[in-house]
Motif scaffolding. Structure first.
Motif, PDB file in Angstrom:
ATOM      1  N   MET A   3     -15.890  -1.474  50.983  1.00  0.00           N
ATOM      2  CA  MET A   3     -14.811  -1.281  51.951  1.00  0.00           C
ATOM      3  C   MET A   3     -15.346  -0.648  53.229  1.00  0.00           C
ATOM      4  O   MET A   3     -16.247   0.182  53.182  1.00  0.00           O
ATOM      5  CB  MET A   3     -13.736  -0.360  51.362  1.00  0.00           C
ATOM      6  CG  MET A   3     -13.176  -0.812  50.032  1.00  0.00           C
ATOM      7  SD  MET A   3     -12.139  -2.249  50.186  1.00  0.00           S
ATOM      8  CE  MET A   3     -10.561  -1.478  50.402  1.00  0.00           C
ATOM      9  N   ALA A   4     -14.763  -1.031  54.357  1.00  0.00           N
ATOM     10  CA  ALA A   4     -15.011  -0.334  55.614  1.00  0.00           C
ATOM     11  C   ALA A   4     -14.124   0.901  55.604  1.00  0.00           C
ATOM     12  O   ALA A   4     -12.954   0.832  55.226  1.00  0.00           O
ATOM     13  CB  ALA A   4     -14.663  -1.229  56.798  1.00  0.00           C
ATOM     14  N   ARG A   5     -14.689   2.052  56.007  1.00  0.00           N
ATOM     15  CA  ARG A   5     -13.904   3.284  55.950  1.00  0.00           C
ATOM     16  C   ARG A   5     -14.402   4.276  56.993  1.00  0.00           C
ATOM     17  O   ARG A   5     -15.590   4.511  57.122  1.00  0.00           O
ATOM     18  CB  ARG A   5     -14.013   3.909  54.557  1.00  0.00           C
ATOM     19  CG  ARG A   5     -13.191   5.154  54.373  1.00  0.00           C
ATOM     20  CD  ARG A   5     -13.235   5.616  52.922  1.00  0.00           C
ATOM     21  NE  ARG A   5     -12.484   4.669  52.108  1.00  0.00           N
ATOM     22  CZ  ARG A   5     -12.905   4.197  50.939  1.00  0.00           C
ATOM     23  NH1 ARG A   5     -14.045   4.576  50.426  1.00  0.00           N
ATOM     24  NH2 ARG A   5     -12.163   3.351  50.259  1.00  0.00           N
ATOM     25  N   THR A  39      -9.079   2.607  55.874  1.00  0.00           N
ATOM     26  CA  THR A  39      -9.866   1.800  54.939  1.00  0.00           C
ATOM     27  C   THR A  39      -9.389   0.353  54.980  1.00  0.00           C
ATOM     28  O   THR A  39      -8.191   0.097  55.083  1.00  0.00           O
ATOM     29  CB  THR A  39      -9.698   2.339  53.502  1.00  0.00           C
ATOM     30  OG1 THR A  39     -10.008   3.725  53.477  1.00  0.00           O
ATOM     31  CG2 THR A  39     -10.581   1.603  52.513  1.00  0.00           C
ATOM     32  N   ALA A  40     -10.335  -0.588  54.865  1.00  0.00           N
ATOM     33  CA  ALA A  40      -9.989  -2.007  54.775  1.00  0.00           C
ATOM     34  C   ALA A  40     -11.119  -2.765  54.090  1.00  0.00           C
ATOM     35  O   ALA A  40     -12.282  -2.370  54.147  1.00  0.00           O
ATOM     36  CB  ALA A  40      -9.735  -2.593  56.157  1.00  0.00           C
ATOM     37  N   ALA A  41     -10.758  -3.867  53.461  1.00  0.00           N
ATOM     38  CA  ALA A  41     -11.749  -4.733  52.811  1.00  0.00           C
ATOM     39  C   ALA A  41     -12.516  -5.555  53.846  1.00  0.00           C
ATOM     40  O   ALA A  41     -13.631  -5.982  53.599  1.00  0.00           O
ATOM     41  CB  ALA A  41     -11.063  -5.655  51.815  1.00  0.00           C
ATOM     42  N   GLU A  66     -17.785   6.448  55.960  1.00  0.00           N
ATOM     43  CA  GLU A  66     -18.082   6.456  54.528  1.00  0.00           C
ATOM     44  C   GLU A  66     -18.486   5.048  54.110  1.00  0.00           C
ATOM     45  O   GLU A  66     -17.657   4.136  54.091  1.00  0.00           O
ATOM     46  CB  GLU A  66     -16.855   6.924  53.739  1.00  0.00           C
ATOM     47  CG  GLU A  66     -17.112   7.064  52.265  1.00  0.00           C
ATOM     48  CD  GLU A  66     -15.890   7.577  51.514  1.00  0.00           C
ATOM     49  OE1 GLU A  66     -15.814   7.292  50.315  1.00  0.00           O
ATOM     50  OE2 GLU A  66     -15.023   8.225  52.117  1.00  0.00           O
ATOM     51  N   GLY A  67     -19.765   4.858  53.804  1.00  0.00           N
ATOM     52  CA  GLY A  67     -20.261   3.545  53.395  1.00  0.00           C
ATOM     53  C   GLY A  67     -20.069   2.481  54.456  1.00  0.00           C
ATOM     54  O   GLY A  67     -19.898   1.308  54.129  1.00  0.00           O
ATOM     55  N   SER A  68     -20.070   2.892  55.702  1.00  0.00           N
ATOM     56  CA  SER A  68     -19.761   1.980  56.801  1.00  0.00           C
ATOM     57  C   SER A  68     -20.676   2.221  57.978  1.00  0.00           C
ATOM     58  O   SER A  68     -21.388   3.223  58.041  1.00  0.00           O
ATOM     59  CB  SER A  68     -18.308   2.185  57.247  1.00  0.00           C
ATOM     60  OG  SER A  68     -17.421   1.967  56.177  1.00  0.00           O
ATOM     61  N   VAL A  69     -20.614   1.300  58.935  1.00  0.00           N
ATOM     62  CA  VAL A  69     -21.392   1.403  60.157  1.00  0.00           C
ATOM     63  C   VAL A  69     -20.502   0.958  61.320  1.00  0.00           C
ATOM     64  O   VAL A  69     -19.668   0.064  61.168  1.00  0.00           O
ATOM     65  CB  VAL A  69     -22.685   0.546  60.068  1.00  0.00           C
ATOM     66  CG1 VAL A  69     -22.371  -0.915  59.883  1.00  0.00           C
ATOM     67  CG2 VAL A  69     -23.580   0.781  61.239  1.00  0.00           C
ATOM     68  N   VAL A  80     -15.550  -1.123  62.848  1.00  0.00           N
ATOM     69  CA  VAL A  80     -16.230  -0.471  61.724  1.00  0.00           C
ATOM     70  C   VAL A  80     -16.322  -1.484  60.593  1.00  0.00           C
ATOM     71  O   VAL A  80     -15.317  -2.095  60.215  1.00  0.00           O
ATOM     72  CB  VAL A  80     -15.461   0.795  61.272  1.00  0.00           C
ATOM     73  CG1 VAL A  80     -16.134   1.429  60.072  1.00  0.00           C
ATOM     74  CG2 VAL A  80     -15.349   1.800  62.416  1.00  0.00           C
ATOM     75  N   GLU A  81     -17.548  -1.645  60.063  1.00  0.00           N
ATOM     76  CA  GLU A  81     -17.778  -2.601  58.968  1.00  0.00           C
ATOM     77  C   GLU A  81     -18.438  -1.906  57.805  1.00  0.00           C
ATOM     78  O   GLU A  81     -19.169  -0.931  57.981  1.00  0.00           O
ATOM     79  CB  GLU A  81     -18.684  -3.734  59.464  1.00  0.00           C
ATOM     80  CG  GLU A  81     -18.077  -4.515  60.624  1.00  0.00           C
ATOM     81  CD  GLU A  81     -18.943  -5.671  61.058  1.00  0.00           C
ATOM     82  OE1 GLU A  81     -19.384  -6.447  60.186  1.00  0.00           O
ATOM     83  OE2 GLU A  81     -19.169  -5.807  62.264  1.00  0.00           O
ATOM     84  N   ALA A  82     -18.182  -2.440  56.625  1.00  0.00           N
ATOM     85  CA  ALA A  82     -18.824  -1.914  55.417  1.00  0.00           C
ATOM     86  C   ALA A  82     -20.321  -2.110  55.534  1.00  0.00           C
ATOM     87  O   ALA A  82     -20.792  -3.110  56.090  1.00  0.00           O
ATOM     88  CB  ALA A  82     -18.291  -2.611  54.178  1.00  0.00           C
TER      89      ALA A  82
END
Length: 83
Positions: A3-5, A39-41, A66-69, A80-82
Motif C-alpha cells: 500500500m501507498a501510505r 493509505t491506498a492500494a 510508510e513503505g512508500s516513496v 506517493v507510491e508504494a
C-alpha cells in the motif's frame, strides 16, 4: 498487498490536503495520534491547487512515509507510491 501510505500532521493549515485526499474513494484517511494517515492500494495523488495550500505549507505537509516513496512533489501535485 503493498500500500501507498503517508502521514500529515493534524493542524488547520493541512486541512486542504486531507479534504482532497478524502474525496478520492481509493484513499482511506484515518487518525494515528496527532497525524492523519492516508493509505491506498494505488498511487496517491493530491492536486496542490485543489487543496488551496500556499507553497510553504504544501512543501511541509508530509510528516512521514510508510513503505512508500514520493515520486512527485512539486507546485502541481504530490504523488506517493508504494515501495
Amino acid at each position: 498487498m503493498t500500500m501507498a501510505r503517508f502521514y500529515v500532521l493534524e493542524v488547520p493549515e493541512n486541512d486542504g490536503v486531507i479534504k482532497i485526499a478524502r474525496q478520492d474513494p481509493a484513499n482511506t484517511v484515518d487518525s494515528v495520534g496527532p497525524y492523519f494517515r492516508i493509505t491506498a492500494a494505488s498511487p496517491i495523488v493530491i492536486d496542490r491547487r485543489a487543496t488551496g495550500c500556499r507553497h510553504a505549507v504544501w512543501y511541509s505537509a508530509v510528516a512521514g512515509l510508510e513503505g512508500s516513496v514520493i515520486t512527485q512533489h512539486d507546485k502541481d501535485a504530490l504523488r506517493v507510491e508504494a515501495r
